[in-house]
Design a protein around this motif. Structure first.
Motif, PDB file in Angstrom:
ATOM      1  N   GLU A   1      37.644  48.714  26.654  1.00 35.71           N
ATOM      2  CA  GLU A   1      36.718  48.802  25.299  1.00 35.71           C
ATOM      3  C   GLU A   1      35.775  50.055  25.292  1.00 35.71           C
ATOM      4  N   ASP A   2      35.201  50.298  26.488  1.00 35.56           N
ATOM      5  CA  ASP A   2      34.516  51.597  26.582  1.00 35.56           C
ATOM      6  C   ASP A   2      35.206  52.851  26.551  1.00 35.56           C
ATOM      7  N   ARG A   3      36.415  52.925  27.078  1.00 36.53           N
ATOM      8  CA  ARG A   3      37.289  53.813  26.931  1.00 36.53           C
ATOM      9  C   ARG A   3      37.812  54.173  25.524  1.00 36.53           C
TER      10      ARG A   3
ATOM     11  N   GLU B   1      37.092  40.055  32.517  1.00 38.43           N
ATOM     12  CA  GLU B   1      36.025  40.662  31.764  1.00 38.43           C
ATOM     13  C   GLU B   1      35.826  42.151  32.068  1.00 38.43           C
ATOM     14  N   HIS B   2      35.799  42.318  33.559  1.00 35.25           N
ATOM     15  CA  HIS B   2      35.513  43.541  33.985  1.00 35.25           C
ATOM     16  C   HIS B   2      36.528  44.580  33.320  1.00 35.25           C
TER      17      HIS B   2
ATOM     18  N   LEU C   1      43.810  53.256  35.327  1.00 33.21           N
ATOM     19  CA  LEU C   1      44.160  52.819  36.506  1.00 33.21           C
ATOM     20  C   LEU C   1      43.554  51.315  36.542  1.00 33.21           C
ATOM     21  N   LEU C   2      44.797  50.360  36.327  1.00 32.10           N
ATOM     22  CA  LEU C   2      44.252  48.924  36.115  1.00 32.10           C
ATOM     23  C   LEU C   2      44.149  48.533  37.658  1.00 32.10           C
TER      24      LEU C   2
ATOM     25  N   GLY D   1      43.109  37.101  36.539  1.00 33.16           N
ATOM     26  CA  GLY D   1      41.688  36.935  37.008  1.00 33.16           C
ATOM     27  C   GLY D   1      41.644  35.162  36.750  1.00 33.16           C
ATOM     28  N   THR D   2      42.757  34.366  37.152  1.00 35.66           N
ATOM     29  CA  THR D   2      42.709  32.889  36.889  1.00 35.66           C
ATOM     30  C   THR D   2      42.110  32.165  38.178  1.00 35.66           C
ATOM     31  N   ARG D   3      42.092  33.049  39.365  1.00 37.42           N
ATOM     32  CA  ARG D   3      41.331  32.585  40.525  1.00 37.42           C
ATOM     33  C   ARG D   3      39.907  32.483  40.316  1.00 37.42           C
ATOM     34  N   LYS D   4      39.147  33.499  39.509  1.00 35.62           N
ATOM     35  CA  LYS D   4      37.741  33.364  39.396  1.00 35.62           C
ATOM     36  C   LYS D   4      37.535  33.658  37.732  1.00 35.62           C
ATOM     37  N   PRO D   5      37.819  32.686  37.004  1.00 36.86           N
ATOM     38  CA  PRO D   5      37.941  32.830  35.463  1.00 36.86           C
ATOM     39  C   PRO D   5      36.467  33.196  35.047  1.00 36.86           C
ATOM     40  N   ALA D   6      35.349  32.938  35.664  1.00 30.77           N
ATOM     41  CA  ALA D   6      34.151  33.039  34.926  1.00 30.77           C
ATOM     42  C   ALA D   6      33.580  34.273  35.432  1.00 30.77           C
TER      43      ALA D   6
END
Length: 245
Positions: free
Chosen positions: A157-159, A150-151, A169-170, A140-145
């Motif tokens: 964590e929900d899992r 984070e997704h 599935l990543l 996620g370095t192209r859009k870090p914020a």
């Protein structure tokens, strides 16, 4: 097979298909002492080649006047490539702690390649976004914020909180419909956990990750036919001199 196969030297000498076949046949046994270091070296070399290919494609597209943009109505301009950030290793460790072993090829990609987004529009080939352009984003370095990492962390964590087991599935890319800004299916991804050398890539069909990347680079980064005659001349120019994986 000997206890310490000479995979890297054979790979460098051109025995790529045979080396990948042997690595895949071993499954997660590839992590045994005497095998793991050599297998990881092959995956790292694959990633270095992939990075050079991506840098070459991005450079050539820029020279040809390609507009890299988001898959939205506004076609928001984007940077197509972001090398690994300082948190790459930490993120890999976090994923492994929560999901189990990660494929060596995926680890190499995150540590060496980074994130790539080739969605856009070519001045001579207006349907280029329909050609399933290469997108592969994990860190996620192209859009870090508020982006990919984070997704994924929230989903993982929900899992865990729900006590769910089984494959995860990543997500690494939108499907070819979403790349063209059309409603489609679920994202392309990598099945985890997986202790093998190569990863299992799930796109329109499932296949080894290195097999998918080989196919993509053989087509200059745009593997899906669009019916536009300009596609083949553009791809021929993009694909010249790319390194085989």
């Amino acid at each position: 097979m000997s206890a310490r196969p000479d995979w890297l030297n054979r790979y460098l000498a051109g025995e790529r298909e045979q080396v990948w076949h042997e690595l895949r046949q071993l499954g997660d046994r590839v992590r045994a002492p005497g095998l793991a270091e050599e297998a990881q070296a092959v995956c790292d070399e694959m990633a270095h080649r992939a990075r050079r290919n991506i840098e070459m494609i991005v450079g050539r597209l820029g020279e040809q006047g390609y507009r890299f943009h988001e898959n939205n109505d506004d076609q928001t301009p984007v940077e197509p490539y972001a090398p690994p950030g300082p948190g790459a290793e930490t993120y890999l460790q976090w994923l492994e702690e929560r999901l189990g072993p990660l494929p060596m090829a995926l680890s190499s990609w995150v540590r060496i390649v980074g994130d790539v987004w080739l969605v856009g529009t070519h001045p001579r080939w207006q349907s280029s976004a329909d050609a399933d352009p290469l997108v592969f984003e994990v860190e996620g370095t192209r859009k870090p914020a508020g982006g990919i990492r984070e997704h994924v962390m929230e989903k993982v964590e929900d899992r865990r909180a729900d006590g769910r087991r089984g494959p995860f599935l990543l997500p690494v890319a939108p499907d070819h419909f979403h790349k063209a800004n059309v409603s489609g299916g679920g994202p392309y991804g990598i099945v985890l956990p997986d202790g093998c050398a190569d990863a299992h890539f799930v796109g329109e069909v499932g296949m080894p990750l290195v097999g998918y990347l080989t196919w993509v680079f053989q087509t200059g980064g745009f593997p899906r036919p669009t019916g536009d005659d300009a596609q083949w001349d553009v791809l021929y120019r993009l694909g010249q001199g790319l390194e085989p994986l």
